[in-house]
Design an enzyme around this catalytic site. Structure first.
Site, PDB file in Angstrom:
ATOM      1  N   HIS A 294      45.900  37.819  40.158  1.00 11.90           N
ATOM      2  CA  HIS A 294      45.874  37.383  41.441  1.00 11.90           C
ATOM      3  C   HIS A 294      47.277  37.190  42.026  1.00 11.90           C
ATOM      4  CE1 HIS A 294      45.779  33.468  44.321  1.00 11.90           C
ATOM      5  NE2 HIS A 294      45.094  34.713  44.934  1.00 11.90           N
ATOM      6  N   SER A 295      47.459  37.471  43.156  1.00 12.48           N
ATOM      7  CA  SER A 295      48.802  37.078  43.827  1.00 12.48           C
ATOM      8  C   SER A 295      50.095  37.270  42.944  1.00 12.48           C
ATOM      9  CB  SER A 295      48.795  35.549  44.459  1.00 12.48           C
ATOM     10  OG  SER A 295      49.696  35.447  45.158  1.00 12.48           O
ATOM     11  N   LEU A 296      50.665  36.325  42.590  1.00 10.82           N
ATOM     12  CA  LEU A 296      51.888  36.501  41.616  1.00 10.82           C
ATOM     13  C   LEU A 296      51.555  37.103  40.300  1.00 10.82           C
ATOM     14  CD1 LEU A 296      54.973  36.052  40.536  1.00 10.82           C
ATOM     15  CD2 LEU A 296      54.088  33.572  40.009  1.00 10.82           C
TER      16      LEU A 296
ATOM     17  N   SER B 177      47.042  41.267  46.520  1.00 10.30           N
ATOM     18  CA  SER B 177      48.293  41.535  45.635  1.00 10.30           C
ATOM     19  C   SER B 177      48.682  42.978  45.638  1.00 10.30           C
ATOM     20  CB  SER B 177      48.428  40.766  44.373  1.00 10.30           C
ATOM     21  OG  SER B 177      49.883  41.055  43.829  1.00 10.30           O
TER      22      SER B 177
END
Length: 304
Positions: A121-123, A147
């Site tokens: 998720h994301s990063l 992402s």
């Protein structure tokens, strides 16, 4: 193989989907996290699924996703260095994307005997792209939740970015805030850069807190908030995306961070084996609100 992961035994009567505290020793630090063994016959059967969380979050971000994948394989939610219960980097070290990628490669190399599926998720999704591109033999499948590759920077902006990063490092971090109750800390997180519901904040926040005199304080490393000394340019990001060989699932949140920006549309066309699915919800669509569309899409993708 390195020293094996340490799993805290389940208490008597503990549900099968209750996560277990786990530690993975690396050469220079120890990563902590949560392991869901789910419904697989043995902990080492099925596809190993590695969960990589977003910036300033922790392994508990997968609390609502991991149990739904229990018949596919064990789910290993990792606290990235400086986050959750994982160790912080040594004084003088800092947190760069490339170092995170190195940590994950070392983790796979030393603690898993076969390629893994990465759910990021994301990063965590950004780190997943770097690992999948650079070490295709170690990643069987890749899932990116809201992402699509690292933030990029024009080459001409590099001197100013480095100046800003060094000045912050020299100033250091301010005094850590103390919150009287866990609820107070959860309210602060709920209203953060990527807002969360009260319920989601209470699922995520406790793992990022430590009890101190007078209440609670963030256990996350303050250096995580320091500016990066440099970023990849867009051409470098494109090279990483084009190098991904693993089948890849991109989950775009309807009210997330990707939106309809032209740059993100161009990037999605560079991954050769990509499924692009839009799901309802915000940036934390896997944790907040109705997560069924997210878990259904991940299940179908990993089982295909």
């Amino acid at each position: 193989m390195n020293k094996p992961a340490t799993v805290v035994p389940a208490r008597e009567g503990q549900a099968a989907n209750t996560p277990k505290e786990t530690a993975w020793p690396l050469r220079h630090l120890t990563l902590a996290g949560l392991t869901w063994h789910g419904n697989v016959a043995l902990p080492d059967s099925g596809i190993p699924i590695l969960g990589l969380h977003g910036w300033l979050d922790n392994a508990a971000t997968f609390t609502r996703v991991a149990p739904a994948l229990g018949d596919i394989g064990p789910f290993y939610g990792i606290d990235l260095p400086g986050h959750g219960h994982s160790q912080h980097r040594s004084p003088g070290e800092h947190y760069s994307l490339l170092d995170y990628a190195a940590d994950v490669v070392e983790l796979i190399d030393h603690h898993f005997e076969r390629p893994v599926a990465i759910v990021g998720h994301s990063l965590g999704g950004i780190i997943g792209t770097l690992v999948a591109a650079s070490f295709p033999e170690k990643v069987d499948k890749l899932v990116m939740i809201d992402s699509l590759g690292p933030l990029s920077q024009a080459a001409g902006d590099s001197p100013g970015q480095l100046r800003k990063a060094i000045r912050k490092r020299l100033r250091g971090a301010g005094a850590a805030a103390t919150y009287r109750t866990l609820e107070d800390a959860a309210k602060v997180r709920a209203g953060g850069l990527s807002p969360l519901s009260d319920e989601a904040a209470h699922l995520l926040v406790p793992r990022n807190l430590e009890e101190v005199d007078g209440g609670f304080r963030w256990r996350t490393d303050a250096r995580l908030r320091f500016p990066s000394p440099g970023r990849l340019d867009e051409a470098q990001v494109h090279a990483f995306l084009q190098a991904i060989e693993a089948p890849t699932l991109l989950l775009r949140a309807e009210s997330g961070l990707l939106g309809g920006r032209e740059k993100w549309q161009q990037r999605s066309q560079l991954i050769r084996n990509l499924q692009d699915v839009t799901v309802p919800g915000s940036h934390h669509c896997h944790l907040d609100g109705d997560v069924a569309p997210v878990t259904d899409a991940i299940r179908a993708f990993l089982k295909s």
